[in-house]
Motif scaffolding. Structure first.
Motif, PDB file in Angstrom:
ATOM      1  N   LEU A  39       0.832  -1.203   0.000  1.00 29.50           N
ATOM      2  CA  LEU A  39       0.000   0.000   0.000  1.00 29.50           C
ATOM      3  C   LEU A  39       0.874   1.263   0.000  1.00 29.50           C
ATOM      4  CD1 LEU A  39      -3.078   0.299   0.093  1.00 29.50           C
ATOM      5  CD2 LEU A  39      -2.877   0.769   2.540  1.00 29.50           C
ATOM      6  N   ALA A  42       2.492   1.716  -3.375  1.00 30.69           N
ATOM      7  CA  ALA A  42       1.504   2.206  -4.344  1.00 30.69           C
ATOM      8  C   ALA A  42       1.211   3.686  -4.129  1.00 30.69           C
ATOM      9  CB  ALA A  42       0.229   1.387  -4.225  1.00 30.69           C
ATOM     10  N   TYR A 148      -0.242  -1.791  -6.627  1.00 28.48           N
ATOM     11  CA  TYR A 148      -0.735  -2.454  -5.419  1.00 28.48           C
ATOM     12  C   TYR A 148      -1.257  -3.859  -5.747  1.00 28.48           C
ATOM     13  CZ  TYR A 148      -3.501  -3.673  -1.379  1.00 28.48           C
ATOM     14  OH  TYR A 148      -4.017  -4.348  -0.302  1.00 28.48           O
ATOM     15  N   GLU A 152       0.093  -7.343  -4.329  1.00 30.71           N
ATOM     16  CA  GLU A 152      -0.829  -8.224  -3.605  1.00 30.71           C
ATOM     17  C   GLU A 152      -0.876  -9.608  -4.247  1.00 30.71           C
ATOM     18  OE1 GLU A 152      -3.270  -8.632  -0.294  1.00 30.71           O
ATOM     19  OE2 GLU A 152      -1.671  -7.287  -0.843  1.00 30.71           O
TER      20      GLU A 152
END
Lengths: 168, 98
Positions: A39, A42, A148, A152
């Motif tokens: 996060l 990003a 992101y 992930e």
């Protein structure tokens, strides 16, 4: 387990394989950083693109060398991003590199740089042509979201590998 | 009992575990290895030294918050030896099912 490498029973081999498997899964678990790391990457990435797009275009001259505002921001971004990546790696004590050879790492690095530059150029070009600030913001948000999701996806695939064969 | 071609350096249980833990990683810190293997610093150092002497592991020193930290990497020859060792273990273990 016998210390002799010349002889080993199948049961001893199975035990050794099980312990190696447990450790390998622990390695995959360690390679998966928490959500907030992806996060923050990003957010930094999105902020960089948005700032490049909306900032007033100026040229700075330092010791006879001219720099555009975008170049100054890119240098500042590199000064923030690379130590931050180093910090997160050091914080968790382990990380994975999907490109173990220097050639692969170099290729991945330059591909990311080229993609980033292309995004920036497209954003700036459209921004200059149409003077649309929201477009830079949109490109920034989309790029942040993309990075992101990539992070992930990698994180989840590492976690999946860490659980593989757990119940066998 | 079966005749084997196991790697004598990796054969020790702790060294096999070290190689297995490092195999999916680019680098791991000394503390991470110690915590996962649940062994003392001195025992871990001893095993890492043997792996380093065999050229299977290499080290890098890095500082964080003013503290020196040691990072271990499985070298390409270490990866090759570990992979060969695991294949041999699999061959031996298959005797149970075969």
């Amino acid at each position: 387990m016998s210390d002799d490498t010349n002889t080993m029973t199948p049961n001893e081999a199975r035990q050794a394989l099980d312990s190696a498997d447990t450790m390998e899964r622990a390695g995959w678990r360690r390679a998966a950083s928490p959500h907030w790391v992806g996060l923050t990457y990003a957010l930094l990435f999105a902020a960089f693109i948005i700032i490049c797009g909306i900032i007033e275009k100026k040229v700075f001259t330092i010791s006879g060398v001219s720099f555009s505002s975008t170049q100054v921001i890119s240098i500042a971004f590199a000064f923030v991003m690379f130590p931050y990546i180093r910090y997160t790696r050091a914080k968790f004590g382990a990380y994975r590199s999907d490109h173990k050879s220097p050639k692969g790492r170099g290729l991945a690095y330059y591909s990311v740089q080229a993609g980033l530059l292309a995004l920036l150029l497209v954003g700036m070009l459209i921004g200059d042509m149409y003077d649309l600030i929201w477009l830079s913001v949109l490109v920034g948000i989309l790029s942040g979201l993309y990075s992101y999701l990539m992070f992930e996806w990698l994180r989840l695939s590492y976690l999946e590998l860490s659980r593989e064969g757990e119940n066998q | 009992m079966n005749k084997t071609t196991l790697d004598s350096v990796i054969h020790a249980p702790n060294r096999l575990q070290i190689c297995a833990l490092l195999s999916p990683l680019a680098e791991a810190e000394f503390q991470v290895l110690r915590d996962e293997l649940e062994i003392s610093d001195s025992v871990l150092s001893k095993h890492l030294k043997k792996l380093e002497d065999a050229g299977y592991v290499k080290f890098r020193k890095g500082a964080m918050n003013g503290r020196q930290r040691m990072w271990a990497t499985l070298t390409s020859s270490g990866r090759k030896a570990f992979s060969g060792h695991v294949k041999e273990l699999q061959r031996l273990a298959a005797v149970i099912n075969g």
